[in-house]
Scaffold this active site. Structure first.
Site, PDB file in Angstrom:
ATOM      1  N   ASP A 100      27.443 -20.869  19.149  1.00  0.00           N
ATOM      2  CA  ASP A 100      26.824 -22.174  18.926  1.00  0.00           C
ATOM      3  C   ASP A 100      27.449 -22.977  17.814  1.00  0.00           C
ATOM      4  OD1 ASP A 100      24.818 -22.033  20.733  1.00  0.00           O
ATOM      5  OD2 ASP A 100      23.396 -21.125  19.348  1.00  0.00           O
ATOM      6  N   GLU A 129      -2.001 -37.100   5.260  1.00  0.00           N
ATOM      7  CA  GLU A 129      -1.049 -37.136   4.144  1.00  0.00           C
ATOM      8  C   GLU A 129      -0.678 -35.736   3.657  1.00  0.00           C
ATOM      9  OE1 GLU A 129       0.424 -40.078   3.278  1.00  0.00           O
ATOM     10  OE2 GLU A 129      -0.742 -40.790   4.983  1.00  0.00           O
ATOM     11  N   PRO A 166       7.646 -32.943   5.337  1.00  0.00           N
ATOM     12  CA  PRO A 166       8.883 -33.690   5.061  1.00  0.00           C
ATOM     13  C   PRO A 166       9.322 -33.553   3.608  1.00  0.00           C
ATOM     14  CG  PRO A 166       7.031 -35.196   5.454  1.00  0.00           C
ATOM     15  CD  PRO A 166       6.552 -33.814   5.750  1.00  0.00           C
ATOM     16  N   ARG A 200      15.237 -17.922  19.520  1.00  0.00           N
ATOM     17  CA  ARG A 200      16.414 -17.734  20.375  1.00  0.00           C
ATOM     18  C   ARG A 200      17.453 -16.832  19.733  1.00  0.00           C
ATOM     19  NH1 ARG A 200      20.599 -20.887  19.178  1.00  0.00           N
ATOM     20  NH2 ARG A 200      21.486 -20.954  21.254  1.00  0.00           N
TER      21      ARG A 200
HETATM   22 CL1  6GU Z   1       8.282 -30.345   8.743  1.00  0.00          CL
HETATM   23  N1  6GU Z   1       6.762 -32.474   8.962  1.00  0.00           N
HETATM   24  C1  6GU Z   1       6.567 -33.793   9.067  1.00  0.00           C
HETATM   25  N2  6GU Z   1       5.328 -34.266   9.187  1.00  0.00           N
HETATM   26  N3  6GU Z   1       7.561 -34.671   9.048  1.00  0.00           N
HETATM   27  C2  6GU Z   1       8.791 -34.164   8.951  1.00  0.00           C
HETATM   28  C3  6GU Z   1       9.066 -32.811   8.848  1.00  0.00           C
HETATM   29  C4  6GU Z   1       8.001 -31.973   8.853  1.00  0.00           C
HETATM   30  N4  6GU Z   1      10.394 -32.640   8.735  1.00  0.00           N
HETATM   31  C5  6GU Z   1      10.911 -33.830   8.783  1.00  0.00           C
HETATM   32  N5  6GU Z   1       9.966 -34.770   8.899  1.00  0.00           N
END
Ligand code: 6GU
Length: 248
Positions: free
Chosen positions: A176, A116, A89, A161
């Site tokens: 798309d 973590e 994230p 895809r």
């Molecule tokens: Cl790539 N990993 C995690 N654990 N949470 C996320 C993410 C990735 N992308 C958005 N939230």
């Protein structure tokens, strides 16, 4: 394209054998290898995590099993240099442009972190390694998932895809929402099929007439309306692009 996935939950990737991706794998367009990170741990309990230096909640995945797993994977093909993809994230947000760009990479290795995250020296080490084509830390949106597995599935489906021959109908990919071309940055408008009337609801008249020019303009207008309604920030980008005052 070759794809390797390293995870403590190999079962997360059984959906890759289904549907579009499954057919692409069966047809040899994509080669997928799933690796269990725990098989690269050496203690009795196959431990892959430890407490964070500096304190704090949760556990961090240690560099040793990752290093051994990734080195073993890279050693399976000395002709190609893999790209290390680390879903997190705290990465750069992945989008359709990235999906298109990544279709040129012959080999992607996904490091699926849990807890973590992965000790930061893993990304640092492979960024500097001549045996690897780089490290990409990417997120899929502004929310937090429990691990990189589901994010990897998302990334793989978005990329796969777009590979030639994976989707039967080429136009269904190029038209798309977010595809490049005349409709770039617009969402797709509504679509309809038979019957012509369902529960008192009818199909827009213009779609029944066979006038292709009118249908194209109607669809373009519907795309603009939908974008303004659902994604006003995209509509604003589009307006500023048209006025020639956007960045880069
Ligand atoms: Cl790539 N990993 C995690 N654990 N949470 C996320 C993410 C990735 N992308 C958005 N939230």
């Amino acid at each position: 394209m070759r794809i390797d996935l390293v995870t403590i939950f190999p079962d997360y990737f059984t959906p890759l054998t289904l549907s579009l991706l499954g057919k692409a794998i069966a047809a040899g367009l994509i080669e997928v290898h799933v690796h269990d990170l725990r098989t690269f741990a050496h203690d009795r309990h196959n431990t892959v995590d430890d407490t964070p230096y500096g304190g704090g909640p949760g556990m961090v995945m240690g560099p040793q099993p990752w290093g051994e797993a990734l080195d073993a994977i890279a050693a399976t093909n000395k002709e190609l240099r893999p790209v290390l993809v680390v879903p997190t994230p705290s990465g750069v947000v992945f989008d359709q442009r990235a999906a298109q760009a990544w279709t040129s990479d012959p080999w992607l290795v996904f490091a699926c972190g849990r807890y973590e995250g992965i000790d930061a020296r893993v990304a640092q080490h492979y960024s500097a390694s001549a045996d690897w084509a780089g490290v990409r830390e990417v997120g899929i949106g502004d929310y937090v998932l429990a691990g990189g597995e589901v994010a990897s599935l998302v990334l793989i489906e978005a990329i796969a895809r777009l590979l030639p021959g994976v989707v039967g109908n080429e136009a269904s990919v190029t038209d798309d929402s977010f595809a490049s071309g005349s409709m770039a940055h617009l969402l797709e408008g509504p679509v309809f099929t038979k019957p012509q009337e369902w529960r008192g609801l009818t199909v827009p008249e213009v779609l029944l007439g066979g006038h292709h020019g009118q249908i194209t303009s109607w669809r373009a207008e519907q795309a603009r309306l939908r974008t303004a309604q659902m994604r006003p920030e995209l509509a604003a980008d589009l307006a500023s692009d048209q006025h020639g005052d956007h960045q880069s």
